[in-house]
Each structure stands twice: as C-alpha cells, then as structure tokens.
Design an enzyme around this catalytic site. Structure first.
Site, PDB file in Angstrom:
ATOM      1  N   SER A 112     -25.088  15.135  11.989  1.00 11.82           N
ATOM      2  CA  SER A 112     -26.372  15.265  12.679  1.00 11.82           C
ATOM      3  C   SER A 112     -26.276  16.354  13.740  1.00 11.82           C
ATOM      4  CB  SER A 112     -26.750  13.943  13.343  1.00 11.82           C
ATOM      5  OG  SER A 112     -27.861  14.157  14.198  1.00 11.82           O
TER       6      SER A 112
ATOM      7  N   HIS B 166     -28.045  16.670   8.725  1.00 12.19           N
ATOM      8  CA  HIS B 166     -29.081  15.714   9.138  1.00 12.19           C
ATOM      9  C   HIS B 166     -29.810  16.282  10.358  1.00 12.19           C
ATOM     10  CE1 HIS B 166     -30.632  11.538   9.458  1.00 12.19           C
ATOM     11  NE2 HIS B 166     -30.531  11.683  10.770  1.00 12.19           N
TER      12      HIS B 166
ATOM     13  N   ASP C 278     -32.686  15.568  13.078  1.00 11.56           N
ATOM     14  CA  ASP C 278     -33.476  14.508  13.712  1.00 11.56           C
ATOM     15  C   ASP C 278     -34.700  15.092  14.409  1.00 11.56           C
ATOM     16  OD1 ASP C 278     -31.930  12.048  13.240  1.00 11.56           O
ATOM     17  OD2 ASP C 278     -30.370  13.030  14.433  1.00 11.56           O
TER      18      ASP C 278
ATOM     19  N   MET D 235     -37.868  14.366  16.509  1.00 11.64           N
ATOM     20  CA  MET D 235     -38.396  13.311  17.391  1.00 11.64           C
ATOM     21  C   MET D 235     -39.565  13.855  18.203  1.00 11.64           C
ATOM     22  SD  MET D 235     -34.912  11.702  18.944  1.00 11.64           S
ATOM     23  CE  MET D 235     -33.434  11.467  17.959  1.00 11.64           C
TER      24      MET D 235
ATOM     25  N   HIS E   7     -34.845  13.842   9.140  1.00  9.96           N
ATOM     26  CA  HIS E   7     -35.137  12.458   9.540  1.00  9.96           C
ATOM     27  C   HIS E   7     -36.281  12.490  10.545  1.00  9.96           C
ATOM     28  CE1 HIS E   7     -33.474   8.600  11.715  1.00  9.96           C
ATOM     29  NE2 HIS E   7     -34.634   8.387  11.123  1.00  9.96           N
TER      30      HIS E   7
ATOM     31  N   MET F  56     -38.667  11.018  13.066  1.00  7.24           N
ATOM     32  CA  MET F  56     -38.940   9.900  13.983  1.00  7.24           C
ATOM     33  C   MET F  56     -40.184  10.290  14.760  1.00  7.24           C
ATOM     34  SD  MET F  56     -34.991   9.188  14.994  1.00  7.24           S
ATOM     35  CE  MET F  56     -34.543  10.817  14.412  1.00  7.24           C
TER      36      MET F  56
ATOM     37  N   MET G 215     -31.252   1.949   9.643  1.00 10.86           N
ATOM     38  CA  MET G 215     -30.783   2.397  10.960  1.00 10.86           C
ATOM     39  C   MET G 215     -29.780   1.387  11.523  1.00 10.86           C
ATOM     40  SD  MET G 215     -32.115   5.348  11.646  1.00 10.86           S
ATOM     41  CE  MET G 215     -31.529   5.449  13.350  1.00 10.86           C
TER      42      MET G 215
ATOM     43  N   ASP H 144     -27.284   5.297   9.661  1.00  9.01           N
ATOM     44  CA  ASP H 144     -27.400   6.315  10.709  1.00  9.01           C
ATOM     45  C   ASP H 144     -27.299   5.624  12.061  1.00  9.01           C
ATOM     46  OD1 ASP H 144     -28.078   8.454  12.348  1.00  9.01           O
ATOM     47  OD2 ASP H 144     -30.145   8.619  11.611  1.00  9.01           O
ATOM     48  N   GLY H 145     -26.299   6.052  12.838  1.00  9.32           N
ATOM     49  CA  GLY H 145     -26.137   5.523  14.187  1.00  9.32           C
ATOM     50  C   GLY H 145     -24.781   4.879  14.387  1.00  9.32           C
TER      51      GLY H 145
HETATM   52  C1  DX5 Z   1     -30.598   8.526  16.294  1.00 10.51           C
HETATM   53  C2  DX5 Z   1     -30.518   9.567  15.222  1.00 10.51           C
HETATM   54  C3  DX5 Z   1     -29.159   9.798  14.694  1.00 10.51           C
HETATM   55  C4  DX5 Z   1     -28.163  10.329  15.690  1.00 10.51           C
HETATM   56  C5  DX5 Z   1     -26.839   9.702  15.347  1.00 10.51           C
HETATM   57  O1  DX5 Z   1     -31.912   8.194  16.508  1.00 10.51           O
HETATM   58  O2  DX5 Z   1     -31.333   9.186  14.122  1.00 10.51           O
HETATM   59  O3  DX5 Z   1     -29.189  10.642  13.555  1.00 10.51           O
HETATM   60  O4  DX5 Z   1     -28.028  11.730  15.664  1.00 10.51           O
HETATM   61  O5  DX5 Z   1     -25.907  10.025  16.323  1.00 10.51           O
HETATM   62  P1  DX5 Z   1     -24.482   9.314  16.386  1.00 10.51           P
HETATM   63  O6  DX5 Z   1     -23.770   9.583  15.100  1.00 10.51           O
HETATM   64  O7  DX5 Z   1     -23.850   9.968  17.553  1.00 10.51           O
HETATM   65  O8  DX5 Z   1     -24.715   7.832  16.593  1.00 10.51           O
HETATM   66 ZN    ZN Z   2     -31.101  10.386  12.321  1.00  9.97          ZN
END
Ligand code: DX5
Ligand code: ZN
Length: 224
Positions: free
Chosen positions: A8, A31, A33, A35, A64, A66, A135, A173-174
């Site tokens: 990510s 990946h 993200d 947001m 991804h 969000m 998640m 993820d996470g």
């Molecule tokens: C969180 C994201 C993840 C995040 C994961 O909302 O969707 O993709 O980048 O980060 P790590 O691997 O550090 O938990």
């Molecule tokens: Zn993510």
C-alpha cells in the site's frame, strides 16, 4: 493458489511516488487507498493522482475506494486504467450495478466490508465480484493492529468462494505483517495488502518476498 502481495502506497513517501513504485517491482499489484474524509476520517488523493500513477507504475493498480458515493465515482477509476477497483460496500447505493460498470470499463470489480459489516448478504452474488476484501482494521489509517476477530469472517468467505467454484480472490487489508499474514492465509485469504510491513522495511522487495513465502507456506497448511 499462490499468495499475492499488494503493497500500500499509503505508507510510501507522498512526495516521491514514482521512486516509491520503483521499489516494489516484484509486487503483484500496488494498493492505492483513495480516501475522501467523509467515508473515513482521512484524506489522501483522487482520480487525477490515480490517472498519473497508472502511467508510471511498474505493476497494475489495485484501487481501494474509501469514499462516499462510489456509484458516481468508481467507474472513472476503472476507465483511468486501474486493474482492480474495490468499493466500500457500506457507501454503495447499488453495489452490483457498480461492479458491472467497473467490469464493462475493463477492470476487476471488488467489494470491501468494514469490521462491523456482515459479509453474508454479498456471498449470494459472488459471480458479480472478482475479489472480496475483508478489512482487518477499521479503514482510514495505516499502521493499525490486525484484528484477529475477523478470521471467522475470512474463513466463511473462503468457504463460500470455494463452494461456488468461481474465481474470486479473498483479500485482507490492515495490520498485515509477518505472523498475521500466516494467520490470515490459514483462514483462506490469498491476497494481502501490506503498507507499513513493506514500506517500513529498508528493502521493500525483500519484505515482499518474505511475506509471500510466509503466506504460501500457510496456504499449503490450512487451519482446521
Ligand atoms: C487502511 C488502508 C490500508 C492501509 C494498510 O484504511 O485501507 O490499505 O494502507 O496499512 P498497514 O499495512 O500499515 O496496516
Ligand atoms: Zn486499503
């Protein structure tokens, strides 16, 4: 089934994305993200950034979303050249219609479920998705702790996919790192997002190789 590792770029240097992408050429996808500070309490970047990342990335983009109102925005990310577009199902008006639009635009379509969201209703329409993202943290921030409590949901999703005979990937993820990646793989996850665990390493490609090896070993010895 081989494990796929999707670093990510949320954990990368935001002033140097092209260089940061050149450090993960052995990843299966990157990946991304997106947001909007509405669906989650954090803000990253949007469509113009993704359009540009597509041009410079050595690996395909796993976007991804969000964001609120994916009904309006998701197809644009597929049209921009993302290989896969994941919507947050809690924000979607008509997830199936969005998935069909993403596929028509030439990308894989996926749904993400937050820790508090039941995956069961979506398992009845597996043919509409190329990937389900369970998640393992509350979406919004990198660097959080992996939620072991999500493993029954991962297991249930893996079983439904296996029973369907469909080619649907199961992503987590996470908080994915050494240890948690094996746990998720033993419960049936096959595609792993890792932010801190990859970009927090001095050698991201070594981190990718180690995570992949650990997941592959766990995939060949599932938990019972
Ligand atoms: C969180 C994201 C993840 C995040 C994961 O909302 O969707 O993709 O980048 O980060 P790590 O691997 O550090 O938990
Ligand atoms: Zn993510």
């Amino acid at each position: 089934m081989h494990a796929r590792i999707h670093p990510s770029i949320l954990a990368a240097d935001f002033a140097n994305f092209e260089r940061e992408l050149s450090r993960i050429t052995t990843a299966d996808m990157v990946h991304v993200d997106v947001m909007d500070n509405h669906f989650v309490p954090n803000l990253t970047f949007g469509l113009p950034m993704v359009q540009r990342l597509v041009q410079v990335s050595p690996v395909p983009l796993d976007v991804h979303l969000m964001i609120e109102n994916p009904d309006r925005w998701a197809v644009g990310y597929a049209e921009a050249g993302a290989a896969s577009v994941t919507i947050s199902v809690e924000a979607a008006g008509d997830p199936v219609e969005i998935a069909r639009g993403i596929r028509r635009a030439g990308a894989k379509a996926a749904i993400a479920v937050k820790p508090g969201t039941d995956v069961e209703p979506y398992l009845a329409t597996l043919e509409e998705w190329d990937m389900i993202l369970v998640m393992t943290v509350e979406p919004g921030f990198g660097g959080q702790s992996f939620q072991t409590e999500m493993m029954p949901k991962v297991r249930r999703t893996a079983e439904a996919i296996a029973a369907s005979g469909l080619d649907v990937r199961l992503q987590v993820d996470g908080g994915i790192a050494s240890g948690t990646i094996a746990e998720a793989a033993r419960h049936g996850a096959d595609t792993f997002v890792a932010g801190s665990a990859v970009y927090g390493s001095d050698d991201p490609e070594r981190a990718i190789a180690e995570l992949r090896a650990e997941a592959d070993a766990a995939l060949s010895t599932p938990a019972h």
